[in-house]
Design a protein around this motif. Structure first.
Motif, mmCIF file in Angstrom:
data_model
loop_
_atom_site.group_PDB
_atom_site.id
_atom_site.type_symbol
_atom_site.label_atom_id
_atom_site.label_comp_id
_atom_site.label_asym_id
_atom_site.label_seq_id
_atom_site.Cartn_x
_atom_site.Cartn_y
_atom_site.Cartn_z
ATOM 1 N N ALA A 139 -5.472 -11.487 -12.460
ATOM 2 C CA ALA A 139 -6.077 -10.171 -12.263
ATOM 3 C C ALA A 139 -5.599 -9.514 -10.978
ATOM 4 O O ALA A 139 -6.090 -8.455 -10.605
ATOM 5 C CB ALA A 139 -7.595 -10.293 -12.243
ATOM 6 N N ALA A 140 -4.644 -10.141 -10.287
ATOM 7 C CA ALA A 140 -4.119 -9.609 -9.023
ATOM 8 C C ALA A 140 -2.713 -10.178 -8.830
ATOM 9 O O ALA A 140 -2.337 -11.164 -9.479
ATOM 10 C CB ALA A 140 -5.020 -10.006 -7.864
ATOM 11 N N PRO A 141 -1.910 -9.569 -7.944
ATOM 12 C CA PRO A 141 -0.578 -10.124 -7.661
ATOM 13 C C PRO A 141 -0.677 -11.571 -7.199
ATOM 14 O O PRO A 141 -1.663 -11.969 -6.568
ATOM 15 C CB PRO A 141 -0.054 -9.214 -6.546
ATOM 16 N N VAL A 142 0.370 -12.357 -7.516
ATOM 17 C CA VAL A 142 0.323 -13.779 -7.196
ATOM 18 C C VAL A 142 1.702 -14.253 -6.740
ATOM 19 O O VAL A 142 2.730 -13.764 -7.221
ATOM 20 C CB VAL A 142 -0.154 -14.592 -8.424
ATOM 21 N N LEU A 143 1.714 -15.180 -5.791
ATOM 22 C CA LEU A 143 2.951 -15.802 -5.340
ATOM 23 C C LEU A 143 3.470 -16.715 -6.443
ATOM 24 O O LEU A 143 2.727 -17.552 -6.967
ATOM 25 C CB LEU A 143 2.687 -16.608 -4.069
ATOM 26 N N ILE A 144 4.740 -16.546 -6.800
ATOM 27 C CA ILE A 144 5.315 -17.309 -7.898
ATOM 28 C C ILE A 144 5.835 -18.653 -7.402
ATOM 29 O O ILE A 144 6.641 -18.717 -6.471
ATOM 30 C CB ILE A 144 6.475 -16.542 -8.566
ATOM 31 N N ASP A 145 5.342 -19.716 -8.024
ATOM 32 C CA ASP A 145 5.919 -21.041 -7.848
ATOM 33 C C ASP A 145 6.179 -21.603 -9.247
ATOM 34 O O ASP A 145 6.020 -20.889 -10.247
ATOM 35 C CB ASP A 145 5.000 -21.950 -7.026
ATOM 36 N N ASP A 146 6.573 -22.857 -9.325
ATOM 37 C CA ASP A 146 6.908 -23.425 -10.636
ATOM 38 C C ASP A 146 5.694 -23.417 -11.567
ATOM 39 O O ASP A 146 5.829 -23.149 -12.766
ATOM 40 C CB ASP A 146 7.420 -24.856 -10.477
ATOM 41 N N ALA A 147 4.522 -23.698 -11.012
ATOM 42 C CA ALA A 147 3.320 -23.740 -11.844
ATOM 43 C C ALA A 147 2.978 -22.360 -12.397
ATOM 44 O O ALA A 147 2.623 -22.216 -13.580
ATOM 45 C CB ALA A 147 2.146 -24.290 -11.039
ATOM 46 N N SER A 157 3.751 -2.335 -2.254
ATOM 47 C CA SER A 157 2.515 -2.445 -1.503
ATOM 48 C C SER A 157 1.915 -3.842 -1.650
ATOM 49 O O SER A 157 1.425 -4.421 -0.668
ATOM 50 C CB SER A 157 1.517 -1.388 -1.983
ATOM 51 N N ALA A 158 1.972 -4.379 -2.871
ATOM 52 C CA ALA A 158 1.424 -5.728 -3.115
ATOM 53 C C ALA A 158 2.228 -6.783 -2.355
ATOM 54 O O ALA A 158 1.650 -7.720 -1.786
ATOM 55 C CB ALA A 158 1.434 -6.027 -4.607
ATOM 56 N N VAL A 159 3.542 -6.618 -2.335
ATOM 57 C CA VAL A 159 4.399 -7.577 -1.615
ATOM 58 C C VAL A 159 4.090 -7.534 -0.127
ATOM 59 O O VAL A 159 3.947 -8.573 0.532
ATOM 60 C CB VAL A 159 5.889 -7.282 -1.874
ATOM 61 N N ARG A 160 3.972 -6.332 0.425
ATOM 62 C CA ARG A 160 3.706 -6.199 1.859
ATOM 63 C C ARG A 160 2.313 -6.709 2.232
ATOM 64 O O ARG A 160 2.088 -7.148 3.360
ATOM 65 C CB ARG A 160 3.869 -4.736 2.274
ATOM 66 N N ALA A 161 1.390 -6.651 1.252
ATOM 67 C CA ALA A 161 0.043 -7.153 1.512
ATOM 68 C C ALA A 161 -0.020 -8.677 1.417
ATOM 69 O O ALA A 161 -1.081 -9.260 1.691
ATOM 70 C CB ALA A 161 -0.941 -6.516 0.535
ATOM 71 N N GLY A 162 1.070 -9.284 0.978
ATOM 72 C CA GLY A 162 1.122 -10.738 0.931
ATOM 73 C C GLY A 162 0.945 -11.345 -0.433
ATOM 74 O O GLY A 162 0.896 -12.559 -0.595
ATOM 75 N N GLY A 163 0.844 -10.481 -1.482
ATOM 76 C CA GLY A 163 0.723 -10.991 -2.835
ATOM 77 C C GLY A 163 -0.664 -11.506 -3.121
ATOM 78 O O GLY A 163 -1.577 -11.453 -2.343
ATOM 79 N N LYS A 176 14.095 -11.155 1.873
ATOM 80 C CA LYS A 176 13.022 -12.066 2.267
ATOM 81 C C LYS A 176 11.871 -12.090 1.282
ATOM 82 O O LYS A 176 11.088 -13.049 1.260
ATOM 83 C CB LYS A 176 12.520 -11.697 3.661
ATOM 84 N N SER A 177 11.745 -11.025 0.475
ATOM 85 C CA SER A 177 10.672 -10.951 -0.523
ATOM 86 C C SER A 177 11.205 -10.268 -1.772
ATOM 87 O O SER A 177 12.042 -9.355 -1.676
ATOM 88 C CB SER A 177 9.468 -10.167 0.002
ATOM 89 N N VAL A 178 10.722 -10.705 -2.911
ATOM 90 C CA VAL A 178 11.078 -10.076 -4.181
ATOM 91 C C VAL A 178 9.792 -9.793 -4.947
ATOM 92 O O VAL A 178 8.977 -10.700 -5.171
ATOM 93 C CB VAL A 178 12.004 -10.968 -5.046
ATOM 94 N N GLY A 179 9.602 -8.550 -5.321
ATOM 95 C CA GLY A 179 8.446 -8.164 -6.133
ATOM 96 C C GLY A 179 8.872 -7.956 -7.566
ATOM 97 O O GLY A 179 9.827 -7.228 -7.837
ATOM 98 N N HIS A 180 8.163 -8.588 -8.491
ATOM 99 C CA HIS A 180 8.522 -8.548 -9.905
ATOM 100 C C HIS A 180 7.430 -7.846 -10.711
ATOM 101 O O HIS A 180 6.244 -8.194 -10.603
ATOM 102 C CB HIS A 180 8.658 -9.964 -10.474
ATOM 103 N N ARG A 181 7.823 -6.880 -11.526
ATOM 104 C CA ARG A 181 6.891 -6.355 -12.527
ATOM 105 C C ARG A 181 6.835 -7.350 -13.679
ATOM 106 O O ARG A 181 7.858 -7.720 -14.251
ATOM 107 C CB ARG A 181 7.370 -5.011 -13.044
ATOM 108 N N VAL A 182 5.623 -7.782 -14.006
ATOM 109 C CA VAL A 182 5.396 -8.675 -15.141
ATOM 110 C C VAL A 182 4.444 -7.972 -16.101
ATOM 111 O O VAL A 182 3.367 -7.524 -15.695
ATOM 112 C CB VAL A 182 4.810 -10.025 -14.693
#
Length: 387
Positions: free
Chosen positions: A99-107, A381-387, A85-91
């Motif tokens: 400056a913080a985790p972000v939900l990935i979309d095409d943009a 932790s970032a994924v569970r917090a909602g990104g 249901k969720s995938v967390g990626h190290r970038v």
């Protein structure tokens, strides 16, 4: 099953992966695919108890997208009912914007692609994993977590280079890396040693890639890596600090930018100095004088870096060793600290040899700790917090 999260950590020639369920911080299954793009790849798979699982021989794996497919097939043999249901990626690089985790979309993916020139040897692998995961799990939430983000708390003065100002606005600044590791250590210190976490701390992330981070109140103040992952400490195959004049000279002598990049990223550091290996374990076991010299250079590089960051902090109260060398090479920890008595650092030799959590002696003016890092838990932790 509900709440299943896949964590992906793409290295230059490897892919780490793990599946977590609900609120459990122990992965149900985890693994590593190594030697991506370098002939016959290798895969290791473990269950929740850390026991090896049969994973087969993946054969040649061309890129990180293909590696993800290999990982999915290997995990499915043992756990066929997963619904991610969720995938967390190290970038590796978030540039000035993220400056913080972000939900990935095409943009967002397009913006990450635009950052490739800032990390040409790392960002493409991260993006290959992102593209493959978005295709494999189109209904999942995909969260990008950045190695550079932790250092965005640094004062502007510590981001600057003494070159014309317009280059700063164009993105040439000290970003710092290994931020997911430093974030984990900052939180671990806060939980385990709250009195120390608020003070002046230097964390030594010593692995094949190596850097230092100066923290105050759990926030990054300064770091040894800069615009690229080449700067700072000597590393497995990367040069660390070098006079820019050397690079200009080599280019004037006919070395192309591609040849220079290959030398600095892949043929320098411990490998370049020893002529035999980038692995500290191999060097410490060798009787060759070049191997001993490479290890001594690494130790001196770390000592110099610690002293510099301590000056920027105005003193030092806690030193933390982490990552592969920092967690496991007692001889290197001892060598680094042996000549730093002038800073108040004194090791307990027995505790250091046994890899205890606290390795300084009772009279040391600086607390010296060993804390294993868990970048995957920072991402989780970032994924569970909602990104």
């Amino acid at each position: 099953m509900s709440g299943e999260t896949l964590i992906l950590n793409a290295g230059s020639s490897s892919l780490k992966f793990a599946i977590y369920i609900d609120e459990d911080d122990t992965p149900e299954v985890s693994g590593l695919i190594d030697r991506i793009g370098a002939g016959e790849a290798e895969i290791a798979l473990k269950d929740a108890s850390g026991q090896p699982l049969p994973a087969g021989a993946p054969g040649s794996v061309a890129d990180h997208g293909e590696a993800l497919m290999v990982a999915i097939r290997a995990m499915a043999k043992h756990y066929p009912d997963h619904t991610i249901k969720s995938v967390g990626h190290r970038v590796v690089h978030g540039g000035p914007e993220f400056a913080a985790p972000v939900l990935i979309d095409d943009a967002v993916e397009e913006k990450l692609m635009a950052l490739t020139p800032l990390a040409p040897l790392h960002q493409p692998h991260c993006l290959a994993g992102i593209r493959a995961a978005r295709a494999a799990f189109p209904d999942a939430r995909h969260i990008a977590c950045f190695d550079t983000a932790f250092h965005r708390s640094m004062p502007r003065l510590n981001e600057l280079y003494a070159i014309p100002r317009e280059h700063f606005d164009a993105g040439i600044r000290r970003y710092g890396f290994h931020g997911l590791s430093y974030d984990y250590i900052a939180n671990a210190l806060r939980d385990r040693h709250p009195d120390l976490s608020q003070g002046r701390v230097i964390v030594a992330h010593l692995g094949n890639g190596a850097s230092l981070c100066a923290m105050r109140d759990g926030r990054s103040v300064a770091t040894s890596m800069g615009f690229s992952a080449l700067d700072g400490l000597a590393m497995g195959t990367r040069c660390g600090n070098i006079d820019p004049g050397v690079l200009l000279y080599l280019m004037d002598q006919g070395m192309s930018s591609a040849e220079l990049s290959d030398m600095l990223y892949r043929r320098s550091g411990l490998l370049g100095l020893s002529g035999t290996s980038s692995d500290m374990r191999t060097l410490l076991a060798s009787s060759a004088p070049e191997a001993a010299e490479a290890a001594a250079y690494f130790v001196q590089s770390v000592r110099r870096g610690i002293a510099e960051l301590a000056a920027m902090l105005g003193g030092l109260e806690t030193l933390v060793f982490t990552a592969g060398i920092g967690e496991n090479a007692a001889a290197i920890r001892d060598a680094i600290c042996a000549e730093m008595g002038w800073m108040g650092i004194r090791l307990d030799t027995a505790a250091n040899d046994q890899g205890e959590p606290i390795i300084s002696d009772s009279e040391s003016g600086v607390q010296v700790l060993v804390i294993p890092t868990r970048e995957d838990l920072t991402i989780l932790s970032a994924v569970r917090a909602g990104g």
